[in-house]
Design a protein around this motif. Structure first.
Motif, PDB file in Angstrom:
ATOM      1  N   GLU A 165      33.932  52.391  69.830  1.00  0.00           N
ATOM      2  CA  GLU A 165      32.614  52.121  70.391  1.00  0.00           C
ATOM      3  C   GLU A 165      31.840  51.143  69.516  1.00  0.00           C
ATOM      4  N   VAL A 166      31.884  51.358  68.200  1.00  0.00           N
ATOM      5  CA  VAL A 166      31.215  50.447  67.266  1.00  0.00           C
ATOM      6  C   VAL A 166      31.863  49.063  67.330  1.00  0.00           C
ATOM      7  N   VAL A 170      30.137  45.441  68.077  1.00  0.00           N
ATOM      8  CA  VAL A 170      30.267  44.321  67.122  1.00  0.00           C
ATOM      9  C   VAL A 170      30.751  43.080  67.861  1.00  0.00           C
ATOM     10  N   ALA A 171      31.728  43.261  68.752  1.00  0.00           N
ATOM     11  CA  ALA A 171      32.288  42.141  69.507  1.00  0.00           C
ATOM     12  C   ALA A 171      31.266  41.512  70.445  1.00  0.00           C
ATOM     13  N   LYS A 172      30.277  42.304  70.857  1.00  0.00           N
ATOM     14  CA  LYS A 172      29.229  41.780  71.729  1.00  0.00           C
ATOM     15  C   LYS A 172      28.158  41.017  70.952  1.00  0.00           C
ATOM     16  N   GLY A 173      28.285  41.007  69.610  1.00  0.00           N
ATOM     17  CA  GLY A 173      27.354  40.256  68.790  1.00  0.00           C
ATOM     18  C   GLY A 173      26.160  41.031  68.293  1.00  0.00           C
ATOM     19  N   LEU A 174      26.154  42.361  68.462  1.00  0.00           N
ATOM     20  CA  LEU A 174      25.030  43.167  67.992  1.00  0.00           C
ATOM     21  C   LEU A 174      25.055  43.297  66.474  1.00  0.00           C
ATOM     22  N   GLN A 178      21.124  47.126  65.311  1.00  0.00           N
ATOM     23  CA  GLN A 178      21.083  47.315  66.758  1.00  0.00           C
ATOM     24  C   GLN A 178      22.118  48.338  67.214  1.00  0.00           C
ATOM     25  N   ILE A 179      23.301  48.309  66.577  1.00  0.00           N
ATOM     26  CA  ILE A 179      24.338  49.284  66.919  1.00  0.00           C
ATOM     27  C   ILE A 179      23.876  50.691  66.562  1.00  0.00           C
ATOM     28  N   ILE A 185      22.705  56.579  65.474  1.00  0.00           N
ATOM     29  CA  ILE A 185      23.320  56.964  64.209  1.00  0.00           C
ATOM     30  C   ILE A 185      22.693  56.100  63.115  1.00  0.00           C
ATOM     31  N   SER A 186      23.003  56.401  61.863  1.00  0.00           N
ATOM     32  CA  SER A 186      22.388  55.653  60.770  1.00  0.00           C
ATOM     33  C   SER A 186      23.093  54.316  60.550  1.00  0.00           C
ATOM     34  N   HIS A 187      22.362  53.405  59.928  1.00  0.00           N
ATOM     35  CA  HIS A 187      22.913  52.095  59.567  1.00  0.00           C
ATOM     36  C   HIS A 187      24.142  52.277  58.679  1.00  0.00           C
ATOM     37  N   ARG A 188      24.061  53.210  57.721  1.00  0.00           N
ATOM     38  CA  ARG A 188      25.173  53.472  56.815  1.00  0.00           C
ATOM     39  C   ARG A 188      26.408  53.967  57.562  1.00  0.00           C
ATOM     40  N   THR A 189      26.194  54.789  58.579  1.00  0.00           N
ATOM     41  CA  THR A 189      27.321  55.292  59.364  1.00  0.00           C
ATOM     42  C   THR A 189      28.018  54.149  60.097  1.00  0.00           C
ATOM     43  N   VAL A 190      27.235  53.221  60.619  1.00  0.00           N
ATOM     44  CA  VAL A 190      27.822  52.047  61.279  1.00  0.00           C
ATOM     45  C   VAL A 190      28.676  51.268  60.278  1.00  0.00           C
TER      46      VAL A 190
END
Length: 221
Positions: A165-166, A170-174, A178-179, A185-190
Motif C-alpha cells: 500500500e505504501v 510512493v509510485a503515485k508521487g505522494l 501525505q502517505i 500512520i506516523s511519518h516514521r512508520t512510512v
C-alpha cells in the motif's frame, strides 16, 4: 532533544557556499562540512557523514551527478538535495537518476531552501515547482524499459499488505507526510515500511523503488 540535522554544503563559489551554510546554521541545522570541488566533496562527505548533502551540479574535478552517484552507492541512507542554477530538464533527470532526493534552483528563497532540506532529510521528493511532474514522467518512461535483473532475484519477494500500500502511494508521487496522513500512520512508520521494502527488493533508492512499482502497475491501482 534530538540531535540537529547534519548537513554538508558543496558549491564551487565560496561566497554562495558560505551564505548557504550560514543560513542553514542560523536555522539550527548542524553544518558538518563544506566543499568546493567534486573530489573534495567525496572525501569530506565520507568523513563527516552528513544526513543531507546540499550539492551543486557544476563542480570542478568531478561533476555533481558523479559525486551523488558515488556517495549514495556507498551510503544509501544519505539524502541529496541538488541546489543548482540550472532548471534544465536533463540536468534534473540526471540528478534524480544519480540518486538525488530533491532538486531546487538557486532562485529559491531561504525559507524554501530550509523546507527543502528538512523534507529531503525525511526522504520526501522535493522539487522546484513544475519539476515534480517531469520527474514522475521520467519514472514512467524508465519503467517502460526492460530493467536488468540482478543475480539471485528471480523470485519476487513477498511484501506485506501495508508495504504494498505504501509502495503504491510512493509510485503515485505522494510525499511520506501525505502517505502518513492518507493511511493514518506516523511519518516514521512510512519511512520504516519504505526501508523494509527497499531491503526486500534489494533496491537502493526511491528512483529504483518507483520504477519497480510502476513496472508492476501499482501506480494505476
Amino acid at each position: 532533544m534530538s540531535e540537529p540535522l547534519k548537513v554538508m554544503v558543496v558549491d564551487d563559489h565560496p561566497m554562495w557556499r558560505d551564505a548557504v551554510a550560514r543560513d542553514l546554521a542560523e536555522a539550527g541545522l548542524a553544518v558538518v562540512a563544506t566543499a568546493g570541488d567534486g573530489p573534495q566533496a567525496v572525501r569530506r562527505a565520507r568523513a563527516a557523514r552528513p544526513d543531507v548533502l546540499v550539492l551543486d551540479l557544476n563542480l570542478p574535478g568531478l561533476p555533481g551527478v558523479a559525486v551523488c552517484r558515488q556517495l549514495v552507492a556507498e551510503r544509501p541512507e544519505l539524502r541529496v538535495l541538488v541546489l543548482s542554477a540550472s532548471g534544465e530538464h536533463q540536468d534534473v533527470l540526471d540528478a534524480v537518476k544519480s540518486g538525488a532526493t530533491g532538486y531546487l534552483v538557486k532562485s529559491a528563497s531561504t525559507e524554501e531552501l530550509l523546507a527543502a532540506v528538512r523534507g529531503t532529510a525525511a526522504g520526501d521528493p522535493v522539487f522546484t515547482p513544475g519539476l515534480a511532474g517531469l520527474v514522475l514522467g521520467e519514472y514512467r518512461r524508465l519503467a517502460a524499459e526492460p530493467a536488468p535483473r540482478a543475480a539471485g532475484r528471480e523470485d519476487t519477494p513477498r511484501l506485506t499488505g501495508r508495504e504494498t500500500e505504501v509502495l503504491r502511494l510512493v509510485a503515485k508521487g505522494l510525499t511520506y507526510k501525505q502517505i502518513a496522513e492518507r493511511l493514518v500512520i506516523s511519518h516514521r512508520t512510512v519511512q520504516n515500511h519504505v526501508q523494509n521494502t527497499l531491503g526486500k527488493l534489494q533496491l537502493h533508492n526511491r528512483v529504483e523503488l518507483v520504477r519497480y512499482a510502476i513496472e508492476r502497475g501499482l501506480d494505476d491501482a
